[in-house]
Design a protein around this motif. Structure first.
Motif, PDB file in Angstrom:
ATOM      1  N   PHE A 163       0.857  -1.178   0.000  1.00 49.52           N
ATOM      2  CA  PHE A 163       0.000   0.000   0.000  1.00 49.52           C
ATOM      3  C   PHE A 163       0.897   1.232   0.000  1.00 49.52           C
ATOM      4  CE2 PHE A 163      -2.807  -3.127   2.069  1.00 49.52           C
ATOM      5  CZ  PHE A 163      -3.934  -2.995   1.266  1.00 49.52           C
ATOM      6  N   PRO A 164       0.849   2.042  -1.052  1.00 51.25           N
ATOM      7  CA  PRO A 164       1.665   3.264  -1.043  1.00 51.25           C
ATOM      8  C   PRO A 164       1.229   4.207   0.076  1.00 51.25           C
ATOM      9  CG  PRO A 164       0.867   2.752  -3.263  1.00 51.25           C
ATOM     10  CD  PRO A 164       0.115   1.865  -2.312  1.00 51.25           C
ATOM     11  N   VAL A 165       2.183   4.719   0.818  1.00 50.96           N
ATOM     12  CA  VAL A 165       1.924   5.700   1.875  1.00 50.96           C
ATOM     13  C   VAL A 165       2.961   6.804   1.738  1.00 50.96           C
ATOM     14  CG1 VAL A 165       0.919   4.026   3.471  1.00 50.96           C
ATOM     15  CG2 VAL A 165       3.383   4.455   3.530  1.00 50.96           C
ATOM     16  N   TYR A 166       2.735   7.868   2.465  1.00 51.85           N
ATOM     17  CA  TYR A 166       3.663   9.003   2.400  1.00 51.85           C
ATOM     18  C   TYR A 166       5.077   8.553   2.770  1.00 51.85           C
ATOM     19  CZ  TYR A 166       5.836  13.514   3.356  1.00 51.85           C
ATOM     20  OH  TYR A 166       6.681  14.599   3.354  1.00 51.85           O
ATOM     21  N   GLY A 167       5.992   8.760   1.874  1.00 52.34           N
ATOM     22  CA  GLY A 167       7.384   8.443   2.147  1.00 52.34           C
ATOM     23  C   GLY A 167       7.749   6.987   1.980  1.00 52.34           C
ATOM     24  N   GLY A 168       6.874   6.169   1.392  1.00 51.93           N
ATOM     25  CA  GLY A 168       7.232   4.762   1.211  1.00 51.93           C
ATOM     26  C   GLY A 168       6.029   3.891   0.919  1.00 51.93           C
ATOM     27  N   ALA A 169       6.041   2.679   1.465  1.00 49.55           N
ATOM     28  CA  ALA A 169       4.952   1.731   1.224  1.00 49.55           C
ATOM     29  C   ALA A 169       4.868   0.739   2.375  1.00 49.55           C
ATOM     30  CB  ALA A 169       5.175   0.989  -0.090  1.00 49.55           C
ATOM     31  N   VAL A 170       3.653   0.258   2.629  1.00 47.47           N
ATOM     32  CA  VAL A 170       3.424  -0.784   3.626  1.00 47.47           C
ATOM     33  C   VAL A 170       3.319  -2.114   2.899  1.00 47.47           C
ATOM     34  CG1 VAL A 170       1.808  -1.716   5.318  1.00 47.47           C
ATOM     35  CG2 VAL A 170       2.247   0.738   5.244  1.00 47.47           C
ATOM     36  N   ARG A 171       4.202  -3.037   3.205  1.00 45.82           N
ATOM     37  CA  ARG A 171       4.151  -4.370   2.593  1.00 45.82           C
ATOM     38  C   ARG A 171       3.191  -5.229   3.418  1.00 45.82           C
ATOM     39  NH1 ARG A 171       8.821  -7.364  -0.652  1.00 45.82           N
ATOM     40  NH2 ARG A 171       8.210  -5.570  -1.925  1.00 45.82           N
ATOM     41  N   ALA A 172       1.920  -5.221   3.033  1.00 45.74           N
ATOM     42  CA  ALA A 172       0.879  -5.872   3.826  1.00 45.74           C
ATOM     43  C   ALA A 172       0.886  -7.387   3.690  1.00 45.74           C
ATOM     44  CB  ALA A 172      -0.489  -5.329   3.417  1.00 45.74           C
TER      45      ALA A 172
END
Length: 332
Positions: free
Chosen positions: A18-27
């Protein structure tokens, strides 16, 4: 992707962010899972481990454009879920695959009577007239052990108890004789007695129609009562899997053991329940090695490397992502 013909749902090496501010969450990180016809398969783990994300993506219910598939795929009844056009997914959802959500009060339309909602759903997936749909709806509610189902049809969702609303959702899920039902924490808001009643009805209805069930939960007690096989998830990965009885009687992964040690029946009378120290790691920066290492009492040097999900020594059909077993330790 090519799926096994014996699997209703087949997830292979699925990694999403999931793209988030400053990077991504690898769910989800390399998740592989399958559910066969007539099976009840559990997925268990703490909040934030990726269980619901996996369940939602199985029917591609996550908003398009809000996530990135890095690798892997999802096959549902031979259909490539991630590549299928929306019209194909609309036909699959509710028809061949259904979902029971955690909170029925938000899943049901609060402005429409139960009967109207059920009739609309039934007619959407079956070529029958309104009278026949109403008769079927009443029968389905009766199958869920709802007294006076014709009277319940005239009520609004907020007029029913939580357990009653969940029975309505289960009746809706089975209204089109689906091949698989995905139940995402369906009993979280219910007391223990009602939980058992609802799960018993869900199991009985599934067995009658040979439907598969993917059961998402954080409760190891419910897993032991309800499922045939179990996948244990932690930090977006599968860390252990196998037949439920075998996994729960002799867990191979320290995380599975820690979850079991937190059950009330494992506690000394009047003593506090045992909790797992620490928290699930921040998936914006996934651990390089074993994701459970910072909470594990058996951690050693090898845990700095990521363990594969490998067969458990001497245990057919079981796999665990822990170096202790692969290195032959019997004291994990």
């Amino acid at each position: 992707m090519v799926a096994s013909e014996s699997h209703v749902l087949d997830i292979r090496d699925l990694t999403i962010e999931f793209p988030v501010y400053g990077g991504a969450v690898r769910a989800l990180d390399g998740v592989t899972l399958s559910v066969g016809a007539g099976e009840i398969v559990g997925v268990v783990g703490e909040s934030g481990c990726g269980k619901s994300v996996m369940a939602m993506l199985s029917l591609r219910l996550l908003p398009d454009g809000r996530y990135r598939v890095i690798d892997g795929g999802v096959s549902l009844l031979g259909h490539d879920v991630l590549a299928a056009p929306e019209r194909e997914l609309v036909r699959l959802r509710g028809g061949q695959a259904a979902m029971v959500f955690q909170e029925p009060l938000t899943a049901l339309n609060p402005t429409r009577r139960i009967g109207r909602q059920m009739i609309e759903v039934i007619r959407r997936h079956r070529p029958i007239d309104r009278a026949a749909a109403k008769t079927l709806a009443i029968r389905l509610l009766g199958d869920m052990r709802i007294a006076d189902p014709a009277e319940i049809m005239e009520r609004y969702p907020f007029e029913l108890s939580g357990g009653m609303r969940q029975r309505v959702l289960i009746a809706l899920a089975f209204s089109s004789e689906p091949a698989i039902v995905i139940a995402d924490e369906p009993t979280t808001a219910l007391d223990v007695t009602v939980q058992r009643q609802v799960l018993s009805l869900l199991r009985r209805r599934a067995r009658r129609s040979n439907a598969a069930i993917l059961f998402i939960t954080h409760d190891m007690g419910l897993v032991s009562q309800f499922t045939d096989r179990v996948y244990v998830m932690y930090a977006g990965r599968i860390v252990e899997t196998g037949p439920t009885d075998a996994v729960l009687s002799a867990p191979a992964h320290p995380y599975t053991r820690a979850l079991l040690e937190g059950l009330p029946e494992q506690a000394t009378p009047k003593a506090l329940l045992r909790a797992i120290p620490g928290n699930v790691p921040d998936l914006r920066q996934p651990p390089i090695g074993c994701g459970f290492a910072n909470r594990c009492s058996h951690v050693f040097g090898k845990c700095a490397e990521r363990p594969p999900l490998a067969p458990v020594s001497g245990a057919e059909g079981r796999r665990s992502a822990c170096w202790l077993d692969s290195l032959g330790s019997a004291e994990a």
